[in-house]
Scaffold this active site. Structure first.
Site, PDB file in Angstrom:
ATOM      1  N   LYS A 102      80.731 106.874  36.836  1.00 24.14           N
ATOM      2  CA  LYS A 102      80.936 107.591  35.572  1.00 24.14           C
ATOM      3  C   LYS A 102      79.651 108.330  35.209  1.00 24.14           C
ATOM      4  CE  LYS A 102      82.567 106.539  30.843  1.00 24.14           C
ATOM      5  NZ  LYS A 102      82.978 105.430  29.952  1.00 24.14           N
ATOM      6  N   SER A 183      87.525 106.138  27.926  1.00 24.98           N
ATOM      7  CA  SER A 183      86.731 107.302  28.262  1.00 24.98           C
ATOM      8  C   SER A 183      86.410 107.394  29.750  1.00 24.98           C
ATOM      9  CB  SER A 183      85.433 107.272  27.459  1.00 24.98           C
ATOM     10  OG  SER A 183      84.594 106.212  27.876  1.00 24.98           O
ATOM     11  N   SER A 207      87.590 101.589  27.217  1.00 27.52           N
ATOM     12  CA  SER A 207      87.307 102.717  28.113  1.00 27.52           C
ATOM     13  C   SER A 207      87.494 102.438  29.607  1.00 27.52           C
ATOM     14  CB  SER A 207      85.889 103.236  27.885  1.00 27.52           C
ATOM     15  OG  SER A 207      85.853 104.011  26.717  1.00 27.52           O
TER      16      SER A 207
END
Ligand SMILES: *[C@@H]1O[C@H](CO)[C@@H](O)[C@H](O)[C@H]1NC(C)=O
Ligand SMILES: *[C@@H]1O[C@H](CO)[C@@H](O)[C@H](O)[C@H]1NC(C)=O
Ligand SMILES: *[C@@H]1O[C@H](CO)[C@@H](O)[C@H](O)[C@H]1NC(C)=O
Ligand SMILES: *[C@@H]1O[C@H](CO)[C@@H](O)[C@H](O)[C@H]1NC(C)=O
Ligand SMILES: *[C@@H]1O[C@H](CO)[C@@H](O)[C@H](O)[C@H]1NC(C)=O
Ligand SMILES: *[C@@H]1O[C@H](CO)[C@@H](O)[C@H](O)[C@H]1NC(C)=O
Ligand SMILES: *[C@@H]1O[C@H](CO)[C@@H](O)[C@H](O)[C@H]1NC(C)=O
Ligand SMILES: *[C@@H]1O[C@H](CO)[C@@H](O)[C@H](O)[C@H]1NC(C)=O
Length: 506
Positions: A102, A183, A207
């Protein structure tokens, strides 16, 4: 797509990306164990694996936008991994496997670390994030950075899930118009589409669990502090976690084993290291792992589906599978004050205060950066408002956080005390009283409970709605429950095998 990404893709094509298709082994949907076996038997090399994922990226990333950057050094890393393998030294389970991180996880290489925002483009990090260093030590190949909801959905409350200034809009590869959640959107979408073998996401509240559920992959949100958050763009040290997002429970467990443990740059890893079992987590990939496990079902609010609906029926079937295979279902339970936990008022106050402090601390540790404080980030967004789509999405969450006055604020202290009490009187009391090994919940409905307690959860594919959009089942527990959650999740996955490749429905 950035020029650098385009360049490396073009180069990789001219290097003969398709060669890999000529081999007996297809990396599509292969597990880490299968990849290791193929690498060991020399039916594929790490270089060819990298070529395969780059060809997938070239074919699919312009449609789903899961990846922000590809590592320009990826072939060098692959060749190094191949030559270490040839030398015959003992190798870890992740050696030579390409992993996507990420974009809020720092890597000390040519990749940027920006949380999806132009405000962090050009920032220079001091060192690898703790988890990135552990992955490198395990021999994994850092393939690139995954797109995410910008600032992990902590800038604007109205931007769509999976949108960032730098990455654009990540799409759900099952139903292109469906919510891809966030996310860690790009991490989930990229493993779902075989643009990477495995990935890391991060979770403050939902997330990892949510994008995993919505994109039909497996996500592990670990106990707070089990994995280091050092070098990760923060929201809150009290809630932030880093965990794997992969196609199978087994893959996620290989990654978990590689990233857990002490990191001098994150003190939360000291206390949490007592939870790490000797011999690691692989031993809990037990196909009979459901035997004797006590699983709690809190119908309201988590299963408030219309009676007889497809989703309600799907979960009733899952309950049967769980109990037929040895689990003891404890039904119709309640979590005290669950509506208060879920309205998120205390959590919101605490996160706003903590984000302002933690972000400035992260930014002040950078060697160079266009911004050093949250106020700078807000100002940057106003200066580059078109790029950051401020007229459309604004930055209300940033503004709220900037307004906070520090941890001495009585409202902050009250919020902390309230969350501790809600956790103690809620899920801790319930799980202790009924001697539960896990709670079962659909999709990402339980994440606030886990977030404020620092508790772990594992999301496993659980089905596809009538429109084709995936949903997940989450097994969650108290701090340090990873071993039993892995047993439960793995056994459920083996009995159901629900995941199927994306259908790209429009
Ligand atoms: C990182 O960002 C810079 C722009 O500041 C860009 O030139 C470079 O290509 C990016 N790196 C990668 C690996 O995409
Ligand atoms: C789970 O998520 C999917 C999104 O893909 C959504 O369509 C579905 O309604 C959700 N189901 C539940 C039970 O919340
Ligand atoms: C990035 O990482 C942390 C994990 O430490 C995560 O919880 C958070 O949501 C992410 N933050 C941002 C700003 O991207
Ligand atoms: C960890 O705790 C020690 C002892 O309290 C302290 O000296 C050190 O600065 C802390 N490290 C970090 C990275 O917070
Ligand atoms: C579904 O049916 C059961 C039993 O008939 C009932 O107790 C429950 O309240 C119903 N749930 C919903 C969401 O309608
Ligand atoms: C935004 O623009 C103002 C005025 O030019 C300048 O003073 C400020 O430093 C800029 N902020 C950032 C973070 O770029
Ligand atoms: C910030 O605080 C000021 C003064 O209390 C208030 O007027 C303003 O509405 C607040 N802004 C936000 C975004 O909370
Ligand atoms: C939550 O519920 C319990 C039991 O109903 C109650 O005693 C407690 O005061 C409530 N509130 C909090 C913040 O724990």
């Amino acid at each position: 797509m950035s020029p650098a990404l385009l360049l490396i893709l073009v180069v990789s094509c001219s290097l003969g990306v398709n060669n890999v298709r000529g081999y007996n082994f297809s990396p599509a949907d292969a597990t880490v164990a299968e990849l290791q076996q193929a690498l060991k038997q020399n039916t594929i090399t790490s270089r060819q694996l990298v070529e395969y994922y780059l060809s997938q990226i070239l074919e699919l990333n312009s449609r789903v936008r899961g990846i922000i950057e590809v590592n320009p050094d990826v072939f060098t890393l692959a060749d190094q991994a191949d030559s270490v393998r040839k030398s015959g030294v003992p190798l870890s389970g992740l050696h030579g496997i390409p992993i996507l991180l990420k974009d809020n996880i720092s890597t000390k290489d040519k990749l940027n670390t920006t949380a999806g925002s132009f405000a962090l483009l050009g920032s220079v990090i001091p060192r690898d994030a703790g988890v990135a260093a552990k992955l490198r030590a395990a021999g994994a190949i850092i393939l690139g950075k995954a797109a995410l909801s910008e600032w992990a959905y902590y800038r604007s409350s109205t931007a769509p899930n999976g949108w960032s200034g730098r990455g654009g809009q990540v799409l759900n590869p099952y139903v292109m118009s469906a919510d891809p959640c966030g996310s860690s959107t790009g991490s989930a979408v990229s493993v779902a589409t075989n643009m990477a073998a495995i990935s890391l996401g991060t979770e403050t509240d939902g997330s990892i669990i949510c994008p995993s559920a919505y994109n039909s992959v497996v996500g592990i949100k670990p106990t707070l502090g089990l994995t280091s958050r050092a070098g990760v763009v923060p929201i809150s040290p009290r809630q932030d976690t880093v965990g794997p997002i992969c196609r199978t429970v087994s893959d996620a467990v290989y990654v978990l084993d590689a990233i857990v443990g002490y990191d001098p740059y994150d003190n939360a890893t000291v206390a949490a290291s007592k939870f790490i079992p000797p011999g690691g987590y692989i031993q809990f990939l037990n196909p009979s792992g459901l035997k004797g496990k006590r699983l709690g079902i809190v119908r309201s609010p988590f299963f408030d589906f219309p009676n007889g609906s497809f989703i309600a029926q799907s979960f009733e079937k899952h309950f049967q599978i769980l109990s037929q295979n040895g689990a003891i279902l404890v039904d119709n339970l309640q979590i005290a004050n669950i509506s208060v936990i879920q309205n998120g008022v205390s959590e919101g106050i605490a996160l706003a205060t903590e984000f302002k402090i933690a972000l400035s601390s992260y930014l002040s540790g950078l060697i160079a950066s266009p911004i050093r404080t949250l106020a700078n980030a807000i100002s940057f967004n106003l200066n580059y408002s078109t790029l950051e789509m401020i007229p459309q999405y604004g930055q209300d969450v940033f503004l709220q956080a900037e307004n906070t006055t520090g941890t001495g604020d009585p409202a902050y202290q009250a919020a902390l005390a309230n969350m501790q009490s809600l956790t103690a009187n809620g899920v801790v009391k319930l799980m202790t009283e009924y001697n539960l090994d896990a709670l079962i919940t659909p999709n990402a409905t339980v994440t606030s409970v886990l977030a404020i307690g620092g508790f772990p959860g594992i999301s496993v594919p659980a089905g596809y709605g009538l429109d084709g959009s995936p949903f997940g089942i989450c097994f969650s527990g108290l701090q340090g429950y990873e071993p039993r959650l892995i047993e439960i999740a793995y056994a459920f996955e083996q009995y159901t095998k629900i995941r199927k490749p994306p259908s790209y429905l429009v």
